[in-house]
Design an enzyme around this catalytic site. Structure first.
Site, short mmCIF file in Angstrom:
data_model
loop_
_atom_site.label_atom_id
_atom_site.label_comp_id
_atom_site.label_asym_id
_atom_site.label_seq_id
_atom_site.Cartn_x
_atom_site.Cartn_y
_atom_site.Cartn_z
N LYS A 51 39.67 15.03 42.33
CA LYS A 51 40.82 15.55 41.60
C LYS A 51 41.37 16.75 42.36
CE LYS A 51 42.01 17.70 37.14
NZ LYS A 51 41.47 18.08 35.81
N ASP A 146 40.14 19.29 23.66
CA ASP A 146 41.12 18.25 23.97
C ASP A 146 40.47 16.87 23.95
OD1 ASP A 146 43.67 17.29 24.53
OD2 ASP A 146 43.40 17.44 26.70
N SER A 412 38.88 -41.34 42.20
CA SER A 412 39.35 -42.72 42.11
C SER A 412 40.23 -42.96 40.89
CB SER A 412 38.15 -43.67 42.03
OG SER A 412 37.42 -43.45 40.82
#
Length: 490
Positions: A51, A146, A412
């Site tokens: 960061k 927060d 087939s």
């Protein structure tokens, strides 16, 4: 000539440049105050997240102090397993870099958006982790301030990945009895005492209560068309438990929410009291509801199918997208309580008992035996998907073509007994009655199965049936449409 402004520093010591030790790669995320990059250690190759916070966004000494405090708090909490671990911090003249543990599973918020809401048992597990972080913070003298789903990351994309708390940018150290007055947080999650500008660590429990409410129903308890309207609802403190899905949610869950969203912080539960609440502690009080009658109905339908149809359903299940089988994957993990990768009779019985099924043990045993195509004694993941996918998948032509092609090895246009024997061998199945099964499907009696006969067999006896509860898994929590586009910071 004007003097150049003096460079200010966040860290109290000089560091190397971050790029001396790490290669910085792609951008993982962009926040209000910084950018997060993928970074790789040059010597070990370890992948981490970096960061980077531009110093030009730090406008005063208080901003510098806030970044230093964030670094300190992350180190302070670094031993706690559900907090993103910080490795080191670097600083140069332009940026501060926080190198930390890489969490590749995305935000809790995004998973809520994807799923709509969680079962009680899953929500209890998540909120136990979230409140555990709160308790760790408070016991170490930290208030987060927060808490919101965007600030919790999953360690990986696995459904059972660890949930970890991140972004301590608004967190503060506190002492017992200390009160704060700064108006911070995010609108939907902010506690009433924060709006009154006199609060302590109790505000984190309120925010966790809002998260729990959202986990269980998919929308926040207090919302309006404007930020002021949201605040007004928060101060009123009236909780809505009348609309769906609340009538079907346990009283114990609602009791916990009421006690976490108590407007008076002195009466609100502490983090430790939340972790001791019966809904968190007692699995019987916080029940999972992984099965409903539709699942039993599908298992019964599956038990009536011949082995070719069962195998074809498995082939189809294996080619479905993650979106289509996401609910069933969750369901399998809920039933497979010992995480062995297989469902035993006892696990199937316990799951049915939890949702009030009255099937006798002999009937449950018969359902398990029917789904257990390879006769191993348990139901593996592939068998479970085959037995429980909604039969409307058989309406899609591309699924039927893919299943037919799997058995028609030589392309087939016909499935022969030799090709079935080969497929049975691949699936580890012994069956000596292939001749009889082909006769039942072979309408023109030519001894083989053409595509038309295969489709008729696959669609025979298919009702439309009900859902398995995936409707709720696909509901979307979208604050930009269902709710006002206001997930802004206070």
């Amino acid at each position: 000539m004007a003097n150049k402004p003096r460079t200010r520093w966040v860290l109290p010591y000089k560091t190397k440049n971050v790029e001396d030790n790490y290669f910085l790669g792609q951008v993982l995320g962009q926040g209000q105050f910084g950018t997060t990059f993928l970074c790789t250690h040059k010597q070990t190759g370890q992948k981490l997240a970096c960061k980077s916070i531009p110093k030009r966004k730090l406008l005063c000494q208080e901003d510098y102090d806030d970044v230093l405090r964030e670094i300190q708090i992350m180190h302070h909490l670094s031993e706690y397993p559900n907090v993103v671990r910080i490795e080191s911090a670097y600083e140069d003249t332009k940026n501060v870099h926080l190198v930390m543990e890489l969490c590749e599973g995305g935000e809790l918020f995004d998973r809520i958006v994807k799923r709509g809401h969680y079962s009680e048992r899953e929500a209890a597990k998540l909120i136990k982790t979230i409140v555990g972080v709160v308790e760790a913070c408070h016991s170490l003298g930290v208030v987060h301030r927060d808490l919101k789903p965007e600030n919790f990351l999953f360690s990986s994309s696995d459904e059972d990945a660890s949930l970890k708390s991140t972004d301590f940018g608004l967190s503060v150290f506190c002492t017992p009895g200390e009160a704060f007055s700064e108006l911070v947080g995010s609108a939907y999650y902010v506690a009433p005492e924060v709006l009154h500008k006199h609060y302590g660590p109790e505000c984190d429990v309120w925010s966790a209560g809002v998260i729990l409410y959202i986990l269980l129903c998919g929308f926040p308890p207090f919302w309006a068309e404007s930020e002021i309207g949201i605040f007004r609802k928060i101060l009123q403190g009236k909780l809505e438990f009348e609309i769906n899905p609340w009538p079907s949610i346990s009283e114990s869950a609602k009791d916990l929410i009421k006690k976490m969203l108590e407007s008076n912080p002195k009466k609100r539960l502490t983090a430790h009291q939340v972790l001791c609440h019966p809904w968190i502690v007692d699995d019987k009080v916080a029940p999972d509801k992984p099965l409903d009658c539709a699942v039993v109905s599908r298992l019964k339908k599956f038990s009536a199918m011949n082995k070719l149809k069962k195998m074809a359903l498995r082939v189809i299940a294996e080619r479905l997208s993650e979106e289509e089988i996401g609910g069933l994957k969750e369901l399998f993990k809920m039933i497979d309580t010992d995480k062995s990768g297989t469902i035993t009779f006892e696990e199937l019985k316990d799951s049915m008992r939890r949702v009030g099924s009255e099937l006798m043990e002999s009937e449950i045993q018969e359902l398990l035996r029917a789904a257990d195509v390879d006769e191993s004694g348990t139901i593996d993941y592939g068998e479970f998907l085959a037995a429980t996918i909604h039969l409307n998948k058989l309406e899609r032509e591309e699924n039927l073509v893919a299943a037919f092609s799997f058995f028609d090895k030589d392309a087939s246009g016909y499935i022969t007994i030799e090709e079935l024997q080969q497929a049975w061998k691949e699936f580890g199945i012994n069956d000596s009655n292939l001749d009889e099964m082909i006769k039942d499907i072979d309408q023109d009696n030519d001894g083989q199965i053409d595509y038309g006969e295969f489709v008729a067999m696959m669609r025979k006896g298919n009702g439309t049936g009900g859902g398995i509860g995936r409707r709720t898994m696909r509901n979307s929590l979208n604050f930009g449409t269902t709710l006002p586009d206001e997930s802004m910071n206070v």
